[in-house]
Motif scaffolding. Structure first.
Motif, PDB file in Angstrom:
ATOM      1  N   UNK A  90       0.842  -1.234   0.050  1.00  7.86           N
ATOM      2  CA  UNK A  90      -0.020   0.043   0.047  1.00  7.86           C
ATOM      3  C   UNK A  90       0.879   1.181   0.185  1.00  7.86           C
ATOM      4  N   UNK A  91       0.425   2.414  -0.445  1.00 11.23           N
ATOM      5  CA  UNK A  91       0.852   3.683  -0.317  1.00 11.23           C
ATOM      6  C   UNK A  91       0.317   4.497   0.492  1.00 11.23           C
ATOM      7  N   UNK A  92       1.079   5.189   1.446  1.00 10.01           N
ATOM      8  CA  UNK A  92       0.931   6.117   2.412  1.00 10.01           C
ATOM      9  C   UNK A  92       0.604   7.607   2.085  1.00 10.01           C
ATOM     10  N   UNK A  93      -0.281   8.352   2.014  1.00  5.71           N
ATOM     11  CA  UNK A  93      -0.205   9.884   1.828  1.00  5.71           C
ATOM     12  C   UNK A  93      -0.882  10.654   3.105  1.00  5.71           C
ATOM     13  N   UNK A  94      -0.317  11.885   3.404  1.00  4.60           N
ATOM     14  CA  UNK A  94      -0.830  12.551   4.310  1.00  4.60           C
ATOM     15  C   UNK A  94      -1.101  14.196   3.786  1.00  4.60           C
ATOM     16  N   UNK A  95      -2.034  14.787   4.500  1.00  2.75           N
ATOM     17  CA  UNK A  95      -2.380  16.146   4.233  1.00  2.75           C
ATOM     18  C   UNK A  95      -2.567  16.945   5.221  1.00  2.75           C
ATOM     19  N   UNK A  96      -2.135  18.180   5.387  1.00  4.40           N
ATOM     20  CA  UNK A  96      -2.329  19.087   6.553  1.00  4.40           C
ATOM     21  C   UNK A  96      -2.720  20.260   6.051  1.00  4.40           C
ATOM     22  N   UNK A  97      -4.105  20.870   6.822  1.00  3.51           N
ATOM     23  CA  UNK A  97      -4.601  22.087   6.317  1.00  3.51           C
ATOM     24  C   UNK A  97      -5.463  22.475   7.246  1.00  3.51           C
ATOM     25  N   UNK A 107      -6.216  19.910  10.362  1.00  8.14           N
ATOM     26  CA  UNK A 107      -6.879  18.735  10.201  1.00  8.14           C
ATOM     27  C   UNK A 107      -5.684  18.003   9.533  1.00  8.14           C
ATOM     28  N   UNK A 108      -5.227  16.923  10.264  1.00 14.20           N
ATOM     29  CA  UNK A 108      -4.330  15.940   9.523  1.00 14.20           C
ATOM     30  C   UNK A 108      -5.008  14.688   8.873  1.00 14.20           C
ATOM     31  N   UNK A 109      -4.776  14.535   7.608  1.00 17.91           N
ATOM     32  CA  UNK A 109      -5.543  13.543   7.008  1.00 17.91           C
ATOM     33  C   UNK A 109      -4.496  12.497   6.577  1.00 17.91           C
ATOM     34  N   UNK A 110      -4.427  11.216   7.119  1.00 15.29           N
ATOM     35  CA  UNK A 110      -3.703  10.100   6.621  1.00 15.29           C
ATOM     36  C   UNK A 110      -4.439   9.104   5.861  1.00 15.29           C
ATOM     37  N   UNK A 111      -4.059   8.917   4.726  1.00 16.79           N
ATOM     38  CA  UNK A 111      -4.565   7.715   3.421  1.00 16.79           C
ATOM     39  C   UNK A 111      -3.653   6.740   3.525  1.00 16.79           C
ATOM     40  N   UNK A 112      -4.322   5.624   3.436  1.00 17.39           N
ATOM     41  CA  UNK A 112      -3.508   4.195   2.989  1.00 17.39           C
ATOM     42  C   UNK A 112      -4.486   3.669   1.892  1.00 17.39           C
ATOM     43  N   UNK A 113      -3.591   3.459   0.822  1.00 17.24           N
ATOM     44  CA  UNK A 113      -4.601   2.735  -0.302  1.00 17.24           C
ATOM     45  C   UNK A 113      -3.647   1.380  -0.827  1.00 17.24           C
ATOM     46  N   UNK A 114      -4.494   0.346  -0.761  1.00 21.66           N
ATOM     47  CA  UNK A 114      -3.778  -0.881  -1.475  1.00 21.66           C
ATOM     48  C   UNK A 114      -3.705  -0.967  -3.032  1.00 21.66           C
ATOM     49  N   UNK A 115      -2.706  -1.702  -3.294  1.00 21.33           N
ATOM     50  CA  UNK A 115      -2.684  -1.922  -4.731  1.00 21.33           C
ATOM     51  C   UNK A 115      -3.895  -2.580  -5.364  1.00 21.33           C
ATOM     52  N   UNK A 116      -4.105  -2.293  -6.794  1.00 19.54           N
ATOM     53  CA  UNK A 116      -4.958  -2.579  -7.415  1.00 19.54           C
ATOM     54  C   UNK A 116      -4.863  -4.254  -8.007  1.00 19.54           C
ATOM     55  N   UNK A 412       6.064  14.192   9.400  1.00 18.98           N
ATOM     56  CA  UNK A 412       5.291  15.034   8.873  1.00 18.98           C
ATOM     57  C   UNK A 412       5.788  16.407   8.857  1.00 18.98           C
ATOM     58  N   UNK A 413       6.314  17.253   7.929  1.00 14.13           N
ATOM     59  CA  UNK A 413       6.767  18.328   7.957  1.00 14.13           C
ATOM     60  C   UNK A 413       5.783  19.473   7.938  1.00 14.13           C
ATOM     61  N   UNK A 414       6.302  20.422   8.888  1.00 21.76           N
ATOM     62  CA  UNK A 414       5.468  21.775   8.903  1.00 21.76           C
ATOM     63  C   UNK A 414       5.187  22.380   7.627  1.00 21.76           C
ATOM     64  N   UNK A 415       6.109  22.373   6.517  1.00 18.57           N
ATOM     65  CA  UNK A 415       6.031  22.868   5.224  1.00 18.57           C
ATOM     66  C   UNK A 415       5.060  22.174   4.443  1.00 18.57           C
ATOM     67  N   UNK A 416       4.748  20.994   4.876  1.00 14.34           N
ATOM     68  CA  UNK A 416       3.631  20.391   3.984  1.00 14.34           C
ATOM     69  C   UNK A 416       2.327  20.953   4.301  1.00 14.34           C
ATOM     70  N   UNK A 417       2.136  21.784   5.051  1.00 17.77           N
ATOM     71  CA  UNK A 417       0.686  22.368   5.314  1.00 17.77           C
ATOM     72  C   UNK A 417       0.335  23.346   4.311  1.00 17.77           C
ATOM     73  N   UNK A 418      -1.008  23.085   3.721  1.00 20.41           N
ATOM     74  CA  UNK A 418      -1.482  24.142   2.634  1.00 20.41           C
ATOM     75  C   UNK A 418      -2.597  24.904   3.121  1.00 20.41           C
ATOM     76  N   UNK A 419      -2.875  25.900   2.536  1.00 20.19           N
ATOM     77  CA  UNK A 419      -4.096  26.774   2.813  1.00 20.19           C
ATOM     78  C   UNK A 419      -5.112  26.391   1.830  1.00 20.19           C
ATOM     79  N   UNK A 420      -4.963  25.652   0.957  1.00 13.58           N
ATOM     80  CA  UNK A 420      -6.235  25.158  -0.129  1.00 13.58           C
ATOM     81  C   UNK A 420      -6.180  23.508   0.203  1.00 13.58           C
ATOM     82  N   UNK A 421      -6.827  23.101   1.102  1.00 14.05           N
ATOM     83  CA  UNK A 421      -7.082  21.792   1.093  1.00 14.05           C
ATOM     84  C   UNK A 421      -7.734  21.103  -0.028  1.00 14.05           C
ATOM     85  N   UNK A 422      -7.522  19.597  -0.297  1.00 16.53           N
ATOM     86  CA  UNK A 422      -8.064  19.110  -1.215  1.00 16.53           C
ATOM     87  C   UNK A 422      -9.575  18.830  -1.029  1.00 16.53           C
ATOM     88  N   UNK A 423     -10.197  18.299  -2.153  1.00 14.83           N
ATOM     89  CA  UNK A 423     -11.430  17.926  -2.121  1.00 14.83           C
ATOM     90  C   UNK A 423     -11.800  16.733  -1.279  1.00 14.83           C
TER      91      UNK A 423
END
Length: 494
Positions: A90-97, A107-116, A412-423
């Motif tokens: 699986x792949x791990x992704x994070x988002x901070x906004x 909000x810190x979003x942690x996502x895990x996606x298994x391979x297809x 998870x770096x502070x510089x990863x924070x975004x002011x425009x969160x994803x959908x």
């Protein structure tokens, strides 16, 4: 006239609702300086969302304990990126906004996606349908819907697969011995013959189902019991601990258990979820043929093929950057800190294509939105330090046949924070807000129904299956169920 009225039979009392839900309280806010580490098991179940959807659409206010926020969030696909190859499961992704409900929080979003994996590449499956045919299953949303639902799965089965059907109602019975999966007509005919009647002997049924699973066991394949029921096991093995032991022992021998819930009135959600958890399976609730297609057709690959076992998440927050945090949901999946590195401690599994999403609410050190008051004698304010890292994200998992876990460590770096969160982050946050309001509200800084709906609508994105549009309608329906009651309480009319 009076004599006629005396002879009239008394109206039948309304049926007693005996549905059961495991009690849980929302996770508390934690001060990072005192408790910097958060540990939990992943969860791919979705049964809570579809079960509560059924209640809301029927105009019924759901019990708070029926709402498990992580199952609401994980009901939806957030189109997370998958791993580039099967060498990593699986792949791990994070988002901070900024948090939609309070710009002074994050909000810190942690996502895990298994391979297809294409269906043709799935290993052979040995499936046992364990079906409740007790008298309570006569209702249209029970055995009739169950039969139509499992019939949707049958055309996907191949010659290398095996299917058995076991029923339980007063006594357990074998309806279909292990049969090649490509004998679709034989399997469908066996399903079609099922009728409801009798009391429920789930304990004997499970034992017979596992006997069939062992008889047709496929080494290197997927061996699983699919338990489909509307409620309790009220005859035979009724002790929950005994059932858990039975399911746990079978899991260790290579046979998993998933549960499919149907109907209403006597549905034992707590037991169905717990047995699936112990059995390394998934728990889903089927309220319509559309939901059956989602669970048994579109997502069946993930159920049949586990690609990572005992997946645990541990986040260590940096007290120089984060003053407070709160895990949203996963209350019954929490693990002790020492459980993370203990490979003997069971945790959730990920199947092919599965997504798992988790949200943390954070209060930065510089924010004025801290919830916890200062302690008089306790820990001093967070020490000054390097705030370039918000947190350290650690995951452990085992490959399907491994006994030792693999560690993934990602800062998870502070510089990863975004002011425009994803959908994806905004929609997941709206789902969490919906769940919070159904549980009574108050967890997300007074975020109200209109704000939750506006956030979800703005982040709706592509909606090919219509599930997000349906969610917007559920927000309106749930608001109508909850707001009048709140107004009555405020005016002293309760």
């Amino acid at each position: 006239m009076a004599m006629y009225e005396m002879l009239m039979p008394a109206p039948a009392p309304p049926p007693i609702n005996t549905e059961r839900y495991a009690r849980h309280d929302d996770n508390p806010v934690q001060r990072t300086a005192e408790q910097p580490v958060s540990t939990f098991s992943i969860d791919v179940d979705t049964g809570s969302y579809s079960n509560v959807r059924r209640m809301v659409q029927q105009g019924q206010r759901p019990p708070a304990d029926a709402v498990r926020t992580e199952e609401f969030i994980n009901y939806f696909d957030y189109h997370l990126p998958a791993p580039a190859s099967r060498h990593t499961p699986f792949k791990v992704t994070t988002e901070l906004a900024p948090a939609p409900w309070n710009a002074q929080r994050q909000v810190l979003m942690i996502g895990i996606k298994g391979y297809e994996l294409p269906k043709r590449d799935l290993p052979p499956s040995n499936l046992v349908f364990l079906i409740d045919t007790s008298g309570s299953m006569e209702a249209p949303d029970k055995l009739p819907l169950l039969k139509r639902s499992l019939a949707l799965l049958v055309p996907q089965l191949r010659a290398q697969d095996r299917v058995s059907i076991v029923v339980y109602a007063g006594s357990a019975g074998l309806v279909l011995p292990p049969t090649p999966g490509n004998q679709h007509d034989t399997i469908l005919a066996a399903l079609d013959r099922l009728e409801a009647g009798g009391s429920t002997n789930g304990g004997d049924g499970i034992r017979l189902a596992y006997a069939m699973a062992r008889q047709a066991f496929i080494a290197g394949g997927s061996n699983r019991v699919l338990l489909a029921t509307d409620g309790d096991f009220n005859v035979g093995t009724v002790d929950q601990r005994a059932l858990e032991t039975l399911v746990g022992d079978a899991r260790k021998s290579g046979v998993a258990l998933s549960t499919l819930g149907f109907g209403q009135g006597n549905y034992n959600d707590a037991l169905a979820e717990r047995l699936a958890d112990v059995g390394d399976g998934q728990h889903a609730y089927i309220d319509s043929e559309k939901e059956a297609r989602k669970v048994l057709v579109q997502q069946m690959q993930g159920t049949l093929l586990t690609i990572a076992r005992d997946v645990k998440i541990q986040v260590e927050f940096n007290p120089a950057a984060v003053a407070e945090y709160r895990l949203i949901g996963y209350e019954n999946r929490l693990l002790r800190r020492e459980d993370f590195a203990n490979d003997r401690v069971d945790a959730g599994d990920i199947g092919v294509g599965h997504e798992v999403t988790a949200l943390y609410e954070l209060t930065p050190v510089a924010s004025e939105a801290a919830r916890l008051p200062a302690l008089r004698y306790g820990t001093a304010p967070a020490p000054a330090g390097d705030a370039r890292e918000i947190a350290d994200l650690r995951l452990r998992y085992k490959l399907p046949r491994a006994t030792q876990s693999t560690l993934i460590d990602t800062p998870i770096l502070a510089t990863s924070a975004t002011t425009r969160p994803s959908d994806a982050l905004r929609f997941a946050s709206a789902v969490a807000g919906y769940a919070d309001l159904l549980r009574g509200g108050g967890g997300l800084d007074g975020w109200d129904w209109e704000q939750v709906r506006a956030t979800a609508n703005a982040a709706r994105g592509k909606d090919p299956d219509g599930l997000r549009g349906e969610f917007l309608a559920l927000i309106d329906q749930a608001q109508a169920l909850t707001v009048p009651a709140a107004a009555m309480v405020q005016t002293g009319m309760d």
